[in-house]
Design a protein around this motif. Structure first.
Motif, PDB file in Angstrom:
ATOM      1  N   ASN A 130       0.749  -1.230  -0.087  1.00 44.55           N
ATOM      2  CA  ASN A 130       0.091   0.188  -0.068  1.00 44.55           C
ATOM      3  C   ASN A 130       0.765   1.442  -0.064  1.00 44.55           C
ATOM      4  OD1 ASN A 130       0.938  -0.409   2.629  1.00 44.55           O
ATOM      5  ND2 ASN A 130      -0.908   0.175   3.708  1.00 44.55           N
ATOM      6  N   LYS A 131       2.057   1.102   0.268  1.00 44.47           N
ATOM      7  CA  LYS A 131       3.097   2.406   0.263  1.00 44.47           C
ATOM      8  C   LYS A 131       3.527   2.458  -1.268  1.00 44.47           C
ATOM      9  CE  LYS A 131       4.945   2.174   5.023  1.00 44.47           C
ATOM     10  NZ  LYS A 131       6.056   1.901   5.767  1.00 44.47           N
ATOM     11  N   ARG A 132       3.091   3.825  -1.733  1.00 42.60           N
ATOM     12  CA  ARG A 132       3.169   3.824  -3.393  1.00 42.60           C
ATOM     13  C   ARG A 132       4.397   4.812  -3.583  1.00 42.60           C
ATOM     14  NH1 ARG A 132       2.158  -0.129  -5.082  1.00 42.60           N
ATOM     15  NH2 ARG A 132       2.598   0.720  -7.109  1.00 42.60           N
ATOM     16  N   GLU A 133       4.876   5.497  -2.633  1.00 39.95           N
ATOM     17  CA  GLU A 133       5.793   6.441  -2.702  1.00 39.95           C
ATOM     18  C   GLU A 133       7.119   6.034  -1.674  1.00 39.95           C
ATOM     19  OE1 GLU A 133       6.284  11.044  -3.172  1.00 39.95           O
ATOM     20  OE2 GLU A 133       5.758  10.629  -1.080  1.00 39.95           O
ATOM     21  N   TYR A 134       8.283   6.025  -2.327  1.00 42.34           N
ATOM     22  CA  TYR A 134       9.579   5.460  -1.472  1.00 42.34           C
ATOM     23  C   TYR A 134      10.110   7.012  -1.127  1.00 42.34           C
ATOM     24  CZ  TYR A 134      13.921   3.230  -0.251  1.00 42.34           C
ATOM     25  OH  TYR A 134      14.947   2.558   0.619  1.00 42.34           O
ATOM     26  N   ARG A 135       9.925   7.149   0.237  1.00 41.33           N
ATOM     27  CA  ARG A 135      10.729   8.262   0.918  1.00 41.33           C
ATOM     28  C   ARG A 135      11.817   7.752   1.740  1.00 41.33           C
ATOM     29  NH1 ARG A 135       5.797  12.001   3.501  1.00 41.33           N
ATOM     30  NH2 ARG A 135       4.671  12.124   1.232  1.00 41.33           N
ATOM     31  N   CYS A 136      13.137   7.874   1.214  1.00 39.79           N
ATOM     32  CA  CYS A 136      14.345   7.681   1.865  1.00 39.79           C
ATOM     33  C   CYS A 136      14.843   8.129   3.117  1.00 39.79           C
ATOM     34  CB  CYS A 136      15.718   7.750   0.775  1.00 39.79           C
ATOM     35  SG  CYS A 136      16.989   7.128   1.491  1.00 39.79           S
ATOM     36  N   LYS A 137      14.953   7.509   4.169  1.00 41.69           N
ATOM     37  CA  LYS A 137      15.177   8.258   5.546  1.00 41.69           C
ATOM     38  C   LYS A 137      16.792   8.578   5.692  1.00 41.69           C
ATOM     39  CE  LYS A 137      11.880   5.198   7.750  1.00 41.69           C
ATOM     40  NZ  LYS A 137      11.560   4.083   8.748  1.00 41.69           N
TER      41      LYS A 137
END
Length: 384
Positions: free
Chosen positions: A345-352
């Motif tokens: 369900n997570k459609r965007e990758y946000r790099c920590k």
């Protein structure tokens, strides 16, 4: 370049030919099941022993002589191949064939020469729109209107029945011309449920979800079928209607897969794809029932198969990345791994780590390119 290629034609048999085709379906199934039963009774039987058992079946079942003998041998070869694949851990143990489940048989083209003239048991005349098959003789066909002549060596033919329609798929050994290579770069392909194919070139191919279109109709016919008396005339008519719907569903899926793959292969020289274990993903071990259904509806297997033979025909490089490679969890910018991206369900990758924001499927396709290049360099070093 010499390749094996299949041409599928619509078959129009007359009443006598239709009866003989259906008899051959039944006889092929009988020989297959009979041989499988004997193998289960005696595991020590070799492929040579199995072939020796065929003549004894003619004595036990005299009606086998009415059909094409080559089709019966092909049924035995299919069984032997199935057992070989099972022993090599490439498939499940062969099952008995059920009546009406899959109606088809294969026959090989037997070539001979007499007084300098060559004879074939299978031949096609596209001008007259006729195919000559063993026992059936001349049968009317339709298909490939732009093709005047089939200039290739025929290997075999598979006769099948889908609903009330008959088809013949002819496999030939054909010389194909490979276009002059023009470097168009490398592309990564990510297969998904929401978007069927996402490429590293930011191209999206939506998932038509054909099953959703036909599902109501299928359920309605199946409900009607469950209330009817088995093997009655109405039951057979309803089965034909159901098979017709499934035929349309299969053809729609195939057409979409062909169009997508053709465009990708024509525009790229190196294609990288994840080697998904579809069987494991759709097994009962996967507790997400809806996800299993969506994966089957997405025709991942069909896309992979078409990619393989089209890349081979056009001499393009196809790199398969391991299914255990975490393409969706790695940041394509800094290689940081985020295991929380396992959730679909997570459609965007946000790099920590680096703060990179990118669409999930695009991120995965770029990672596949990077891994594909690494594998290509590694392979080159080994060969050197």
């Amino acid at each position: 370049m010499l390749v094996n290629k299949a041409y599928k034609f619509r078959l129009y048999p007359n009443k006598e030919q239709e009866i003989l085709i259906n008899k051959t379906f039944g006889c092929s199934r009988l020989v297959y099941n009979n041989m499988l039963y004997k193998i289960k009774e005696n595991n020590a039987l070799t492929r040579f022993d199995i072939n020796k058992l065929i003549p004894s079946m003619y004595e036990e079942y005299s009606f086998l002589k009415e059909v094409d003998s080559c089709s019966l041998r092909c049924a035995v070869f299919d069984l032997i191949n199935g057992l070989t694949r099972y022993n090599n851990k490439q498939g499940d143990y062969p099952n008995y064939k059920k009546k009406g489940a899959k109606r088809s048989y294969r026959t090989n083209n037997i070539r001979s020469e007499y007084k300098g003239k060559e004879y074939n048991s299978i031949s096609i005349d596209l001008k007259r729109k006729i195919i000559t098959l063993p026992k059936l003789k001349e049968v009317k066909i339709r298909g490939y209107r732009n093709l005047d002549k089939l200039e290739a060596r025929i290997i075999n033919a598979t006769i099948s029945k889908e609903g009330n329609r008959y088809y013949v798929s002819v496999v030939v050994s054909e010389e194909i011309k490979v276009e002059e290579k023009k470097t168009r770069g490398i592309v990564g392909i990510d297969l998904g449920v929401k978007t069927l194919v996402t490429t590293s070139d930011y191209e999206y191919y939506g998932n038509p979800k054909y099953l959703t279109k036909y599902e109501k109709r299928i359920k309605k016919i199946q409900k009607k079928l469950s209330r009817q008396v088995k093997e009655s005339n109405n039951y057979k008519k309803t089965v034909s209607k159901l098979e017709e719907v499934y035929r349309k569903l299969k053809n729609a899926r195939k057409k979409t897969a062909e169009e997508i793959v053709s465009k990708i292969v024509d525009n790229n020289d190196v294609i990288v794809i994840e080697s998904l274990n579809i069987k494991r993903m759709t097994s009962k071990e996967n507790k997400k029932k809806n996800l299993r259904k969506e994966i089957l509806n997405s025709t991942f297997g069909k896309i992979k198969n078409i990619l393989e033979y089209k890349c081979k025909w056009k001499e393009k490089i196809l790199i398969k990345v391991s299914p255990y490679y975490s393409s969706s969890q790695i940041c394509s910018n800094c290689n940081n791994k985020d295991e929380s991206m396992k959730e679909i369900n997570k459609r965007e990758y946000r790099c920590k780590k680096c703060g990179n924001k990118i669409e999930r499927d695009i991120n995965a396709s770029i990672n596949l390119i990077n891994e594909g290049i690494r594998l290509l360099i590694e392979k080159k070093k080994i060969t050197e």
